[in-house]
Design a protein around this motif. Structure first.
Motif, mmCIF file in Angstrom:
data_model
loop_
_atom_site.group_PDB
_atom_site.id
_atom_site.type_symbol
_atom_site.label_atom_id
_atom_site.label_comp_id
_atom_site.label_asym_id
_atom_site.label_seq_id
_atom_site.Cartn_x
_atom_site.Cartn_y
_atom_site.Cartn_z
ATOM 1 N N GLN A 275 0.853 -1.190 0.000
ATOM 2 C CA GLN A 275 0.000 0.000 0.000
ATOM 3 C C GLN A 275 0.886 1.235 0.000
ATOM 4 O OE1 GLN A 275 -3.180 -0.189 2.832
ATOM 5 N NE2 GLN A 275 -3.497 2.016 2.871
ATOM 6 N N GLY A 276 0.768 2.025 -1.066
ATOM 7 C CA GLY A 276 1.603 3.202 -1.221
ATOM 8 C C GLY A 276 1.028 4.428 -0.548
ATOM 9 N N PRO A 277 1.790 5.512 -0.526
ATOM 10 C CA PRO A 277 1.351 6.735 0.153
ATOM 11 C C PRO A 277 0.104 7.328 -0.488
ATOM 12 C CG PRO A 277 3.333 7.131 -1.162
ATOM 13 C CD PRO A 277 3.123 5.657 -1.134
ATOM 14 N N GLY A 278 -0.825 7.762 0.352
ATOM 15 C CA GLY A 278 -2.045 8.401 -0.129
ATOM 16 C C GLY A 278 -3.133 7.462 -0.583
ATOM 17 N N LEU A 279 -2.873 6.152 -0.583
ATOM 18 C CA LEU A 279 -3.869 5.184 -1.028
ATOM 19 C C LEU A 279 -4.623 4.609 0.167
ATOM 20 C CD1 LEU A 279 -1.839 3.223 -3.730
ATOM 21 C CD2 LEU A 279 -3.569 4.994 -4.113
ATOM 22 N N PRO A 280 -5.951 4.455 0.055
ATOM 23 C CA PRO A 280 -6.711 3.886 1.172
ATOM 24 C C PRO A 280 -6.560 2.380 1.286
ATOM 25 C CG PRO A 280 -8.162 4.335 -0.673
ATOM 26 C CD PRO A 280 -6.822 4.880 -1.055
ATOM 27 N N MET A 281 -6.058 1.752 0.208
ATOM 28 C CA MET A 281 -5.909 0.302 0.176
ATOM 29 C C MET A 281 -4.990 -0.047 -0.984
ATOM 30 S SD MET A 281 -9.604 -0.720 -1.474
ATOM 31 C CE MET A 281 -10.454 0.395 -0.336
ATOM 32 N N PRO A 282 -4.501 -1.284 -1.051
ATOM 33 C CA PRO A 282 -3.746 -1.690 -2.243
ATOM 34 C C PRO A 282 -4.639 -1.671 -3.477
ATOM 35 C CG PRO A 282 -3.394 -3.230 -0.433
ATOM 36 C CD PRO A 282 -4.533 -2.349 -0.026
ATOM 37 N N MET A 283 -4.062 -1.358 -4.616
ATOM 38 C CA MET A 283 -4.805 -1.345 -5.875
ATOM 39 C C MET A 283 -4.677 -2.715 -6.529
ATOM 40 S SD MET A 283 -6.160 1.623 -6.028
ATOM 41 C CE MET A 283 -6.704 1.724 -7.725
ATOM 42 N N ALA A 284 -5.768 -3.473 -6.511
ATOM 43 C CA ALA A 284 -5.748 -4.844 -7.036
ATOM 44 C C ALA A 284 -5.915 -4.815 -8.542
ATOM 45 C CB ALA A 284 -6.848 -5.671 -6.382
ATOM 46 N N SER A 285 -4.811 -4.631 -9.252
ATOM 47 C CA SER A 285 -4.837 -4.527 -10.702
ATOM 48 C C SER A 285 -3.543 -5.095 -11.259
ATOM 49 C CB SER A 285 -4.988 -3.053 -11.115
ATOM 50 O OG SER A 285 -4.569 -2.842 -12.436
ATOM 51 N N VAL A 286 -3.651 -5.885 -12.318
ATOM 52 C CA VAL A 286 -2.459 -6.461 -12.937
ATOM 53 C C VAL A 286 -1.551 -5.370 -13.479
ATOM 54 C CG1 VAL A 286 -1.633 -8.011 -14.748
ATOM 55 C CG2 VAL A 286 -3.730 -8.565 -13.519
ATOM 56 N N LEU A 287 -2.154 -4.357 -14.096
ATOM 57 C CA LEU A 287 -1.365 -3.274 -14.674
ATOM 58 C C LEU A 287 -0.680 -2.448 -13.593
ATOM 59 C CD1 LEU A 287 -0.508 -1.857 -17.255
ATOM 60 C CD2 LEU A 287 -2.593 -0.486 -17.132
ATOM 61 N N VAL A 288 -1.392 -2.145 -12.529
ATOM 62 C CA VAL A 288 -0.799 -1.381 -11.423
ATOM 63 C C VAL A 288 0.313 -2.185 -10.764
ATOM 64 C CG1 VAL A 288 -1.245 -0.399 -9.150
ATOM 65 C CG2 VAL A 288 -2.858 -0.003 -11.004
ATOM 66 N N ALA A 289 0.117 -3.486 -10.632
ATOM 67 C CA ALA A 289 1.149 -4.337 -10.030
ATOM 68 C C ALA A 289 2.417 -4.334 -10.877
ATOM 69 C CB ALA A 289 0.628 -5.761 -9.865
ATOM 70 N N ALA A 290 2.260 -4.414 -12.195
ATOM 71 C CA ALA A 290 3.425 -4.380 -13.073
ATOM 72 C C ALA A 290 4.164 -3.056 -12.941
ATOM 73 C CB ALA A 290 2.994 -4.606 -14.520
ATOM 74 N N SER A 291 3.417 -1.968 -12.902
ATOM 75 C CA SER A 291 4.030 -0.654 -12.736
ATOM 76 C C SER A 291 4.786 -0.566 -11.417
ATOM 77 C CB SER A 291 2.946 0.428 -12.804
ATOM 78 O OG SER A 291 3.482 1.700 -12.520
ATOM 79 N N ALA A 292 4.179 -1.096 -10.353
ATOM 80 C CA ALA A 292 4.832 -1.077 -9.044
ATOM 81 C C ALA A 292 6.101 -1.913 -9.050
ATOM 82 C CB ALA A 292 3.863 -1.583 -7.973
ATOM 83 N N GLY A 293 6.084 -3.037 -9.788
ATOM 84 C CA GLY A 293 7.290 -3.853 -9.906
ATOM 85 C C GLY A 293 8.421 -3.100 -10.567
ATOM 86 N N MET A 294 8.099 -2.330 -11.595
ATOM 87 C CA MET A 294 9.119 -1.530 -12.271
ATOM 88 C C MET A 294 9.685 -0.472 -11.328
ATOM 89 S SD MET A 294 8.807 0.647 -15.802
ATOM 90 C CE MET A 294 10.219 1.541 -16.431
ATOM 91 N N MET A 295 8.815 0.207 -10.586
ATOM 92 C CA MET A 295 9.265 1.249 -9.672
ATOM 93 C C MET A 295 10.151 0.682 -8.566
ATOM 94 S SD MET A 295 8.097 4.119 -10.790
ATOM 95 C CE MET A 295 8.046 5.290 -9.444
ATOM 96 N N ALA A 296 9.747 -0.461 -8.008
ATOM 97 C CA ALA A 296 10.542 -1.061 -6.941
ATOM 98 C C ALA A 296 11.902 -1.522 -7.449
ATOM 99 C CB ALA A 296 9.775 -2.229 -6.318
ATOM 100 N N ALA A 297 11.932 -2.082 -8.659
ATOM 101 C CA ALA A 297 13.203 -2.505 -9.236
ATOM 102 C C ALA A 297 14.103 -1.307 -9.487
ATOM 103 C CB ALA A 297 12.961 -3.269 -10.531
ATOM 104 N N ALA A 298 13.513 -0.221 -9.983
ATOM 105 C CA ALA A 298 14.294 0.995 -10.207
ATOM 106 C C ALA A 298 14.875 1.518 -8.901
ATOM 107 C CB ALA A 298 13.420 2.058 -10.873
ATOM 108 N N ALA A 299 14.100 1.418 -7.822
ATOM 109 C CA ALA A 299 14.608 1.856 -6.516
ATOM 110 C C ALA A 299 15.766 0.984 -6.057
ATOM 111 C CB ALA A 299 13.480 1.828 -5.489
#
Length: 310
Positions: A275-299
């Protein structure tokens, strides 16, 4: 790092978040191991939706293509494990140890968690058998497939009014099945204003008949639906957050910053479990999950680079 059992990053999970993270790390020439099992949250559904360029594709088809992309990079290794998979993570930044059922331990400087969550469905006969088809929990993923039909919403919590409002442009009619529970007055008034009908009789079971869902109530009356939206209860699919003492949200998600960093240096999380900042809950989406994977890898890459010049 050596490519035997020591890596720059260990990615746990090979859904869309883990696979995108692997591709990103591979392109940056970071030695990466992806530890995967054959269990995925969206296994029950035959087709995924609301994904750019892959609308209506089977989830497994996307995973096969994404894995092929990641495997094209020499620094990415996949470790497919059976049994319990990774059983324990210990250590700290630069020296994590992953214990794996039936395999030698893996050592990594950083760990990226992409293990997802596990759903618990309402205890109504037939819901599990039809989940991912005529029963769903996400209107963004399945609502359009119920267009111009009578759509049911199971539950009596305040969220049912928001759900009824959300699917109003999609559904021909909406019926809230409270399953024997009472609506609070505000929710009842909201549903009445929306023109949604309410059935309070407990649901005895559901079954698929042709292309429709037949709901049998406790008094033996029946309601025919084009689809049923339910709320699932979910929990972390793996014990690593607890093992590592990670900060958790009130909803039970791993708290991460905008780049997927957890409260423990060297540990990152991406996908439905975070669950990221400003979100009321995790976003259950395949596309959002892929985007989050890219961001975490970049970090992972950025943090390692900054540490070398500090």
């Amino acid at each position: 790092m050596s490519k035997s059992n020591r890596y720059d990053v260990a990615v746990i999970g090979a859904g869309s978040a883990g696979l995108q993270a692997a591709q990103t790390l591979g392109r940056m020439h970071r030695s990466t191991v992806v530890i995967s099992t054959d269990r995925y949250r969206n296994d029950p559904t035959e087709h995924m939706h609301n994904f750019l360029g892959h609308d209506g594709a089977p989830p497994a088809e996307l995973r096969v293509a994404a894995r092929k992309d990641a495997q094209a990079y020499a620094d990415v290794r996949f470790l497919d494990v059976g049994g319990a998979g990774v059983t324990r993570i210990t250590g700290e930044l630069g020296a994590f140890v992953l214990e794996i059922d039936g395999e030698q331990p893996v050592r990594a400087e950083r760990v990226l968690l992409a293990t997802g969550v596990r759903d618990t469905l309402p205890d109504v006969p037939g819901i599990a058998e039809n989940f991912g088809d005529l029963v769903a929990h996400c209107p963004f993923c399945h609502g359009h497939e119920y267009a111009d039909t009578r759509v049911g919403i199971l539950g009596a919590a305040p969220h049912v009014a928001a759900m009824a409002s959300m699917v109003q442009p999609i559904a021909e009619d909406r019926v809230v099945l409270t399953h024997g529970a009472d609506l609070d007055p505000t929710t009842a008034d909201q549903l009445a204003a929306l023109g949604a009908s309410v059935v309070t009789e407990p649901v005895a079971g559901v079954r698929k008949v042709g292309g429709e869902l037949l709901v049998t109530l406790a008094d033996d009356t029946e309601v025919t639906l084009g689809g049923l939206l339910v709320k699932t209860e979910w929990a972390q699919a793996a014990p690593f957050a607890e093992q590592l003492g990670l900060e958790m949200s009130e909803m039970g998600a791993i708290v991460v910053d905008a780049f997927g960093r957890t409260s423990l240096p060297g540990v990152y999380a991406a996908g439905d479990l975070a669950q990221g900042p400003g979100l009321p809950m995790p976003m259950a989406s395949v596309l959002v999950a892929a985007s989050a994977g890219m961001m975490a890898a970049a970090a992972c890459v950025q943090d390692a680079a900054l540490a070398r010049i500090a």
